[in-house]
Scaffold this motif. Sequence first.
Motif: not given
Length: 409
Positions: A131-132, A134, A137-138, A268
């Motif tokens: 996730i990070n 991205h 936004k992710g 995250q």
Amino acid sequence: MSEGKKGFGSVFFVFAGYVLSVTAFVLGGNVGNQLDFIHGVLALFVGNMILACYAGVLGYIGHRAQCSSTDMFKPVFGIRGQVISSTIVSLFSLVFISVYSALVGNMAASLFHLGSPFIGFFVYLAVIVFINLHGFKGMSLFSKFAVPAIGLFVVYGLFVINQKIGFGNITSIQPASPAPFMKVVSVVAASWMTGATFSSDIVRFLKKPNMVWVVTAGSFVCVTVLETVGLLCALGTGAGDIVQILGDLNMSAVAFVIYLLLTITSGQAVLYIAAQALENITKVVRNAGSEGDGKFSARFFIVPSCVFAAVIGVFMLVNGFTQTFLSLLGTIGAAIPPVGGTIVSHFLVVEREYEKTFEHMPMYRAEAFISWIAGVIVSQFVSWGIKPLNGFLAAVIIYAVLRLIRKGK
């Protein structure tokens, strides 16, 4: 990682996901063992509103200065002095990823009979790394789905528990181990002060500064609700962990989803903040300037940060999670709030012209370190009131006095 302004929804869901964590069940259950329902809810609300104000004022400063937490450390601790303070606070914050990974590992092994907690442990770390990679936004995309889902699953879980076990007359149940009200508030306030110190890394992306207060207050109200679930479970069933209760009721899938979503939304953001801090620290160490040279971006530090968290997480799994976590929480609660105190004192009391304070920064500022250490001492040894708040306020006052004395010479 993207630095542009974000919509209110994007920032709110990321920040709310950041402060909503599985530790809320641990904390809420602990409060349920120490206070009755009315006083327990009040203690949770007061403690979380203290956190909301603390996060709000630091986020407001960051929004006005338009800089990350680590950049805010520079005029306070000095260009090179901030390397020390930022590193310590960043490493402390990564401990929460260790907590989450250990929890997920234990949960997966227990609920699904995996045999080893390390399977879920490493899968969780891989997910938050993905996730990070991205960026903001992710995180925003995942949080917009996960935060509402958490609420729905928790409400459903409470409904099932009440039907199958029953909470009884919650308001008349007395706690198993009564404790003073202010002592409990102190523990609640200490629970997320480390994370709140980095609030500007998320809320500075808001378009309007006043929205900072809406985001922090709204997010910690959500935390209060989540912790109240742990409180209800502790008073009504004797166990504060809703996930364990659901597991015992053969609802492992619901329990797993609740824990997983909470740990990912919070983990995250912790990883995102720590990576940004390490990027800024590296710029100072390498004399790369404010823009850097592109060799050690925040993205570069995502995996190393997770490796550090993994080492601590393995230690927790081997030595017992609960006692290790509570011990670390006490240390963090004493060490971090005074850092926020020096920042607030610098920007709101000593030097209110934000642009000028970044123009003449020393290499090291002794007053900041003295105030930090003094705040830790006050937090540790002054027993009345709320201990983390005592350390924060002591640092605010001492830093302002020391700077005033310095200017008078």
